[in-house]
Design an enzyme around this catalytic site. Structure first.
Site, mmCIF file in Angstrom:
data_model
loop_
_atom_site.group_PDB
_atom_site.id
_atom_site.type_symbol
_atom_site.label_atom_id
_atom_site.label_comp_id
_atom_site.label_asym_id
_atom_site.label_seq_id
_atom_site.Cartn_x
_atom_site.Cartn_y
_atom_site.Cartn_z
ATOM 1 N N CYS A 192 -3.618 2.140 -2.517
ATOM 2 C CA CYS A 192 -2.401 2.759 -1.988
ATOM 3 C C CYS A 192 -2.627 3.582 -0.713
ATOM 4 O O CYS A 192 -1.728 3.694 0.122
ATOM 5 C CB CYS A 192 -1.750 3.661 -3.036
ATOM 6 S SG CYS A 192 -1.826 3.017 -4.726
ATOM 7 N N CYS A 195 -1.732 2.605 3.080
ATOM 8 C CA CYS A 195 -0.347 2.706 3.580
ATOM 9 C C CYS A 195 0.228 4.117 3.434
ATOM 10 O O CYS A 195 0.946 4.593 4.301
ATOM 11 C CB CYS A 195 0.570 1.752 2.817
ATOM 12 S SG CYS A 195 0.375 0.037 3.295
ATOM 13 N N HIS A 196 -0.036 4.765 2.287
ATOM 14 C CA HIS A 196 0.643 6.039 2.018
ATOM 15 C C HIS A 196 -0.160 7.258 2.479
ATOM 16 O O HIS A 196 0.359 8.373 2.442
ATOM 17 C CB HIS A 196 0.965 6.161 0.525
ATOM 18 C CG HIS A 196 1.920 5.096 0.044
ATOM 19 N ND1 HIS A 196 3.271 5.144 0.307
ATOM 20 C CD2 HIS A 196 1.708 3.959 -0.663
ATOM 21 C CE1 HIS A 196 3.859 4.071 -0.233
ATOM 22 N NE2 HIS A 196 2.925 3.331 -0.819
ATOM 23 N N MET A 207 6.895 -2.606 -0.249
ATOM 24 C CA MET A 207 6.026 -2.192 -1.355
ATOM 25 C C MET A 207 5.650 -3.424 -2.184
ATOM 26 O O MET A 207 6.518 -4.195 -2.604
ATOM 27 C CB MET A 207 6.800 -1.185 -2.214
ATOM 28 C CG MET A 207 6.119 -0.802 -3.486
ATOM 29 S SD MET A 207 4.751 0.347 -3.238
ATOM 30 C CE MET A 207 4.320 0.605 -4.962
ATOM 31 N N HIS A 265 -3.559 1.045 16.702
ATOM 32 C CA HIS A 265 -4.581 0.383 15.898
ATOM 33 C C HIS A 265 -5.693 -0.184 16.774
ATOM 34 O O HIS A 265 -6.574 0.539 17.173
ATOM 35 C CB HIS A 265 -3.922 -0.692 15.021
ATOM 36 C CG HIS A 265 -4.811 -1.187 13.940
ATOM 37 N ND1 HIS A 265 -5.146 -0.420 12.860
ATOM 38 C CD2 HIS A 265 -5.459 -2.355 13.787
ATOM 39 C CE1 HIS A 265 -5.975 -1.098 12.081
ATOM 40 N NE2 HIS A 265 -6.175 -2.282 12.622
ATOM 41 N N HIS A 323 -1.664 -7.740 16.300
ATOM 42 C CA HIS A 323 -3.051 -7.464 15.910
ATOM 43 C C HIS A 323 -3.971 -8.247 16.847
ATOM 44 O O HIS A 323 -4.367 -9.365 16.551
ATOM 45 C CB HIS A 323 -3.294 -7.843 14.441
ATOM 46 C CG HIS A 323 -4.560 -7.254 13.910
ATOM 47 N ND1 HIS A 323 -5.799 -7.724 14.262
ATOM 48 C CD2 HIS A 323 -4.779 -6.210 13.072
ATOM 49 C CE1 HIS A 323 -6.725 -6.991 13.646
ATOM 50 N NE2 HIS A 323 -6.139 -6.060 12.919
#
Ligand code: DHE
Length: 542
Positions: A47, A50-51, A88, A326, A368
């Site tokens: 998790c 992302c979080h 999600m 990124h 990307h």
């Protein structure tokens, strides 16, 4: 978000095994210490990407108790089990988490987020190993290798890099490094190789040794992805810099010993002027125009031009770009740095000569580029291209504001590849081919092959090369990842990335004929991913 994007973000964090400070929230549903430990493990494995470590949100929503307590256990269980159209994953119905684990996670995220420890100068110095001090190293090259054509190849799951001789295709040495090495970079002189692990262990390899090996090592934090070395005239090989995900900071070091000199936190305000407690350090490149590192903070969307000429009076020019920064690379002249802002579907362009943003360009879904691909488009002149995780498109951005002003910093052409789930795109100044991988595409046929376009004829569709099949490996997921050229620009190397307990390979294609040239197979080649050719990495050739 596509399945590919989610799979990509949900990579395990080494923080899963870290002891952390925990405050008890009296309002949260009860958990035993053992349950809490399992929750923490799962959170950092699945998790946190992302979080966020502190659950303040990044690609995923914030999951702090003020939000989660209001939702309650039953609601959270449904969300975790079934996922949401907003991105999600369906952790329960996919079978990744059991019913018991879903219940546990619903209760875990109502607890206060545990905080991993900080990592300052004292901690860094305690891990620093000056294995062979600079004075005891060779004063000239002691081997017969053509150093400029060595490939530093990440062996992801064995915590090593393989140094492969690009001329003979033989493994020179397998060097112990951090776990799940992310990138290798080469010093300005071409002598030193810097290798950073996901666990933030940084290794310095001396390519002048009879058998190139580690000469210094340090742990710069608890989780990291990036490293770079000073390249401005007069500062060759002098400094190194490494950025960490946790703690959110970067550290400047001596280039030939990795002795840490200065640590700078990236905590602070986002481009939207909201406070963020953990802006992770993403890509870093070295400027050719100033004694500066270009350091990209993911969550704040800020690009820091860090001047290393005077570390005691550190000058940092901060540019506002977009979220979440990124990966990226230079244009063909080395003046402009183009970096993906992947949550905004944009490419931010930095002018490293003027220390200013040149543009922020809209591209496809979740760009990307890796370091991207530079070539001369038959109609629009010099361009830099990126592929995307979220769709099948390849966006080409004009990079010549002098002779092709109308095209500069605009998407001048868009072509289609095999599908979404692309991570890397590559060409070489001597080549007419543009290679596009798709390792995260859910269709095995697509993830096990690559697409190649003729740069002089984008009207003609791409050719598909079955690299996985060519590797001669048997069954199993063998994703094809990251094309990388040799020094001469006449071979392109692909990693055939299998599971840790399965055989992997490197497949080398003749760039002119697009035919198989050589397969490197060796039981020691465990989970190869990134490959960094010394010459091309040293001189930013891509
Ligand atoms: Fe990477 C580059 C971060 C997943 C292989 N990756 C980068 C960079 C960053 C980054 C910040 C740019 C470094 C630079 O240039 O200074 N990568 C992350 C993540 O946060 C993410 C999404 C999830 C994670 O948990 O790590 C992630 N990356 C992956 C993978 O799953 C890959 C395919 C295999 C792996 O090792 O985990 C992978 N990333 C790579 C490679 C590069 C890279 C090979 C360098 C490409 C190049 O040509 O420069």
């Amino acid at each position: 978000h596509s399945a590919a994007e989610l799979k990509y973000q949900a990579g395990g964090s080494p923080l899963a095994n870290e002891a952390m400070h925990q405050n008890i929230n009296p309002k949260a549903p009860p958990m035993t210490q053992a349950e809490f430990e399992i929750g923490k493990q799962i959170y950092f494995q699945r998790c946190a990407g992302c979080h966020g470590v502190l659950r303040k949100g990044a690609t995923g929503k914030a999951l702090t108790p003020d939000i989660t307590l209001e939702k309650g256990t039953e609601y959270l269980k449904v969300f975790i089990a079934y996922g949401s159209p907003a991105g999600m994953p369906n952790w329960g119905t996919s079978g990744d988490l059991s019913e018991k684990e879903v219940d546990l996670m619903a209760r875990y995220i109502q607890q206060e987020p545990p905080t991993p420890p900080e990592f300052g100068m004292k901690e860094m110095l305690a891990t620093w190993k000056d294995i062979i001090p600079p004075a005891k190293r060779p004063t000239k090259k002691m081997n017969k290798y053509n150093i400029a054509n060595i490939f530093s190849t990440t062996l992801r799951d064995s915590g090593e890099v393989a140094l492969i001789d690009g001329d003979t295709k033989k493994i020179i040495n397998i060097v112990k490094t951090g776990y799940a090495v992310h990138i290798s970079r080469i010093s300005a002189s071409g002598r030193y190789l810097y290798v950073i692990g996901r666990d933030a262990r940084l290794n310095l390899i001396d390519l002048w040794m009879e058998k190139p090996d580690n000469v210094a090592e340090i742990k710069i934090g608890l989780e990291a992805r990036s490293v770079e070395t000073s390249k401005f005239k007069g500062y060759e090989d002098k400094f190194a810099v490494a950025g960490s995900y946790w703690p959110p900071q970067y550290v400047l070091m001596e280039g030939d010993s990795l002795k840490p000199l200065k640590i700078v936190s990236t905590r602070g305000m986002t481009v939207d002027n909201e406070y963020h407690p953990e802006p992770r350090v993403a890509s870093i490149v070295a400027s050719h125009y100033h004694p500066e590192f270009v350091i990209n903070a993911k969550e704040t969307g800020k690009i820091m031009m860090v001047n290393y000429a005077d570390l005691n009076n550190l000058k940092v020019t901060t540019l506002d770009a977009a979220k979440f920064l990124h990966d990226g690379g230079f244009d063909s002249t080395g003046r402009y740095f183009l970096v993906a802002a992947n949550a905004s579907n944009k490419i931010a362009v930095v002018d490293t000569k003027e220390d200013k943003m040149a543009a922020i360009v809209d591209v496809g879904k979740t760009p990307h580029p890796g370091r991207g691909a530079n070539f001369v488009h038959p109609k629009f002149g010099p361009v830099w291209a990126t592929s995307h995780l979220g769709d099948e498109s390849i966006s080409m951005i004009g990079t010549d504001p002098v002779k092709h002003k109308a095209q500069a910093w605009k998407v001048v052409d868009t072509i289609k590849g095999q599908g979404g789930g692309s991570l890397f795109i590559k060409t070489h100044p001597k080549s007419k081919n543009l290679w596009i991988d798709t390792p995260l595409n859910p269709d095995a046929k697509i993830s096990q092959s690559v697409a190649v376009y003729d740069i002089n004829n984008f009207g003609k569709s791409f050719e598909v090369l079955p690299i996985g099949e060519w590797s001669g490996l048997g069954e199993g997921a063998k994703r094809i990842v990251q094309p990388e050229y040799n020094q001469a620009g006449d071979e392109v190397w692909f990693s055939v990335w299998s599971a840790k307990d399965k055989e992997s390979a490197i497949v080398i294609v003749d760039d002119k004929t697009r035919k198989l040239k050589k397969v490197i197979r060796d039981p020691k080649l465990i989970t190869p991913t990134g490959k960094f050719n010394v010459n091309n990495t040293q001189h930013d050739v891509y």
